[in-house]
Scaffold this active site. Structure first.
Site, PDB file in Angstrom:
ATOM      1  N   SER A   5      10.860  26.553   2.339  1.00  0.00           N
ATOM      2  CA  SER A   5      10.646  25.270   3.015  1.00  0.00           C
ATOM      3  C   SER A   5      11.944  24.461   2.955  1.00  0.00           C
ATOM      4  CB  SER A   5       9.540  24.505   2.285  1.00  0.00           C
ATOM      5  OG  SER A   5       9.482  23.165   2.731  1.00  0.00           O
TER       6      SER A   5
ATOM      7  N   TYR B 259       4.834  20.785  -4.601  1.00  0.00           N
ATOM      8  CA  TYR B 259       5.225  21.630  -3.470  1.00  0.00           C
ATOM      9  C   TYR B 259       6.733  21.907  -3.520  1.00  0.00           C
ATOM     10  CZ  TYR B 259       5.509  23.217   1.413  1.00  0.00           C
ATOM     11  OH  TYR B 259       5.732  23.960   2.558  1.00  0.00           O
TER      12      TYR B 259
HETATM   13  N1  LIG Z   1       4.032  23.438   8.555  1.00  0.00           N
HETATM   14  C1  LIG Z   1       5.231  23.143   8.081  1.00  0.00           C
HETATM   15  O1  LIG Z   1       5.863  22.173   8.507  1.00  0.00           O
HETATM   16  C2  LIG Z   1       5.859  23.962   7.010  1.00  0.00           C
HETATM   17  C3  LIG Z   1       7.154  23.612   6.616  1.00  0.00           C
HETATM   18  C4  LIG Z   1       7.764  24.369   5.619  1.00  0.00           C
HETATM   19  C5  LIG Z   1       7.096  25.423   5.047  1.00  0.00           C
HETATM   20  N2  LIG Z   1       5.834  25.732   5.464  1.00  0.00           N
HETATM   21  C6  LIG Z   1       5.199  26.862   4.822  1.00  0.00           C
HETATM   22  O2  LIG Z   1       4.774  27.778   5.802  1.00  0.00           O
HETATM   23  C7  LIG Z   1       3.629  28.475   5.341  1.00  0.00           C
HETATM   24  C8  LIG Z   1       2.520  28.365   6.369  1.00  0.00           C
HETATM   25  O3  LIG Z   1       2.222  26.990   6.545  1.00  0.00           O
HETATM   26  P1  LIG Z   1       1.275  26.442   7.720  1.00  0.00           P
HETATM   27  O4  LIG Z   1       1.850  25.138   8.122  1.00  0.00           O
HETATM   28  O5  LIG Z   1       1.021  27.485   8.731  1.00  0.00           O
HETATM   29  O6  LIG Z   1      -0.040  26.132   6.868  1.00  0.00           O
HETATM   30  P2  LIG Z   1      -1.572  26.186   7.240  1.00  0.00           P
HETATM   31  O7  LIG Z   1      -2.234  25.288   6.253  1.00  0.00           O
HETATM   32  O8  LIG Z   1      -1.774  25.936   8.710  1.00  0.00           O
HETATM   33  O9  LIG Z   1      -1.918  27.706   6.939  1.00  0.00           O
HETATM   34  C9  LIG Z   1      -1.824  28.210   5.637  1.00  0.00           C
HETATM   35  C10 LIG Z   1      -2.430  29.591   5.593  1.00  0.00           C
HETATM   36  O10 LIG Z   1      -2.404  30.028   4.227  1.00  0.00           O
HETATM   37  C11 LIG Z   1      -3.687  30.490   3.878  1.00  0.00           C
HETATM   38  N3  LIG Z   1      -3.917  30.285   2.460  1.00  0.00           N
HETATM   39  C12 LIG Z   1      -3.737  29.161   1.741  1.00  0.00           C
HETATM   40  N4  LIG Z   1      -4.083  29.365   0.456  1.00  0.00           N
HETATM   41  C13 LIG Z   1      -4.490  30.655   0.370  1.00  0.00           C
HETATM   42  C14 LIG Z   1      -4.977  31.461  -0.680  1.00  0.00           C
HETATM   43  N5  LIG Z   1      -5.156  30.976  -1.905  1.00  0.00           N
HETATM   44  N6  LIG Z   1      -5.309  32.753  -0.410  1.00  0.00           N
HETATM   45  C15 LIG Z   1      -5.171  33.260   0.838  1.00  0.00           C
HETATM   46  N7  LIG Z   1      -4.707  32.535   1.879  1.00  0.00           N
HETATM   47  C16 LIG Z   1      -4.378  31.255   1.646  1.00  0.00           C
HETATM   48  C17 LIG Z   1      -4.648  29.670   4.719  1.00  0.00           C
HETATM   49  O11 LIG Z   1      -5.891  30.328   4.830  1.00  0.00           O
HETATM   50  C18 LIG Z   1      -3.884  29.611   6.035  1.00  0.00           C
HETATM   51  O12 LIG Z   1      -4.124  30.790   6.788  1.00  0.00           O
HETATM   52  C19 LIG Z   1       3.274  27.859   3.969  1.00  0.00           C
HETATM   53  O13 LIG Z   1       3.840  28.621   2.954  1.00  0.00           O
HETATM   54  C20 LIG Z   1       3.947  26.513   4.055  1.00  0.00           C
HETATM   55  O14 LIG Z   1       4.234  26.006   2.776  1.00  0.00           O
HETATM   56  C21 LIG Z   1       5.189  25.016   6.423  1.00  0.00           C
END
Ligand SMILES: NC(=O)c1ccc[n+]([C@@H]2O[C@H](COP(=O)([O-])OP(=O)(O)OC[C@H]3O[C@@H](n4cnc5c(N)ncnc54)[C@H](O)[C@@H]3O)[C@@H](O)[C@H]2O)c1
Length: 251
Positions: free
Chosen positions: A143, A156
């Site tokens: 991230s 986080y």
């Molecule tokens: N959205 C952003 O701006 C952003 C920025 C930087 C990093 N990220 C990272 O990208 C990745 C995806 O984020 P996103 O925005 O798509 O999030 P989201 O919340 O839309 O999706 C997260 C996914 O992870 C799964 N998940 C969460 N906990 C779980 C567990 N214990 N077991 C199995 N599955 C689990 C959920 O079911 C979901 O499918 C994450 O690691 C997040 O930290 C996101």
């Protein structure tokens, strides 16, 4: 497809692949030719259908990655359904927001366990057979908060800092054994995880003003970088964290 980026016949696993960035990452890998297993807390037959439309094998497995003791069993189940795994994308992650002074220990532990402990354990579990075969591509989702502290998200930031650091540690040990371990670091992406930020008019405007590209990112923006790091095109790339952030870190 340029053979450098071709993933035909490769087997990939994407955690959190049922929605958000993970779903688009899974679709990008399938479009490049990989068979894909998606792991999420509940099964996602609709995503499997979308993946299969690219002519690849796809499976959905309901599994909570915070259950570290069951990771070996998870590996066996996936190998049985798909075969040996060539590509692991550790995408699943969670967020909790509270002012630092009152951040509950329980939420700290929850975020660290899913975002850091589980990711390291999955790298170990899936990395072992990759080391035995002398081939593998591991892509951890870091991230911007691997680099920055953020506001009201200390757990986080700590968890994503850990992911970026242990990715380098694993790369140092595994690079000479045919395994590439790298990170992608998404910027501000319009997904469920950021709903609270998107709804906050002031924070949302402040964020947008700082993004040189002038827009929030989407899951589609992740596909090129992940396919690159999953393919032969990145064979000499190790321990690197590639930001996909519309230029945010350069500001
Ligand atoms: N959205 C952003 O701006 C952003 C920025 C930087 C990093 N990220 C990272 O990208 C990745 C995806 O984020 P996103 O925005 O798509 O999030 P989201 O919340 O839309 O999706 C997260 C996914 O992870 C799964 N998940 C969460 N906990 C779980 C567990 N214990 N077991 C199995 N599955 C689990 C959920 O079911 C979901 O499918 C994450 O690691 C997040 O930290 C996101």
């Amino acid at each position: 497809m340029n053979h450098l980026f071709d993933l035909t016949g490769k087997n990939a696993v994407v955690t959190g692949g049922s929605r958000g960035l993970g779903k688009d990452i899974a679709l990008g890998l399938a479009e490049a030719g990989a068979n894909v297993a998606i792991i999420s807390r509940t099964e996602s037959p609709e995503t499997v259908k979308e993946l299969e439309s690219f002519g690849v094998k796809a499976v959905s497995i309901a599994f909570d990655i915070s259950d570290l003791a069951l990771h070996k069993e998870l590996l066996s189940i996936i190998e049985e359904k798909l075969g040996k795994i060539d590509i692991l994308v550790n995408n699943a992650g969670v967020q909790k927001r509270h002012p630092a002074v009152e951040f509950p220990q329980e939420d700290w532990n929850y975020v660290m366990n899913v975002n850091a402990n589980a990711v390291f354990s999955l790298c170990q579990t899936f990395g072992k057979p990759m080391l035995e075969r002398g081939y593998g591509k591991i892509i951890n989702v870091a991230s911007l908060l691997s680099f920055q502290g953020g506001l009201t998200v200390p757990a986080y930031a700590a968890s994503k800092g850990a992911v970026m650091q242990f990715t380098k540690s694993l790369a140092n040990e595994w690079a000479s054994k045919g395994i590439n371990v790298n990170c992608v670091a998404p910027g501000y992406m319009a997904t469920d995880m950021n709903e609270a930020l998107i709804q906050d008019e002031v924070r949302s405007r402040q964020i947008m003003e700082r993004i040189p590209a002038g827009r929030w990112g989407t899951g589609k923006d992740m596909q090129g970088a992940v396919v690159f790091l999953a393919s032969g095109a990145s064979d000499y790339v190790h321990g690197f964290t590639m930001a996909i952030d519309g230029g945010w870190l350069g500001r």
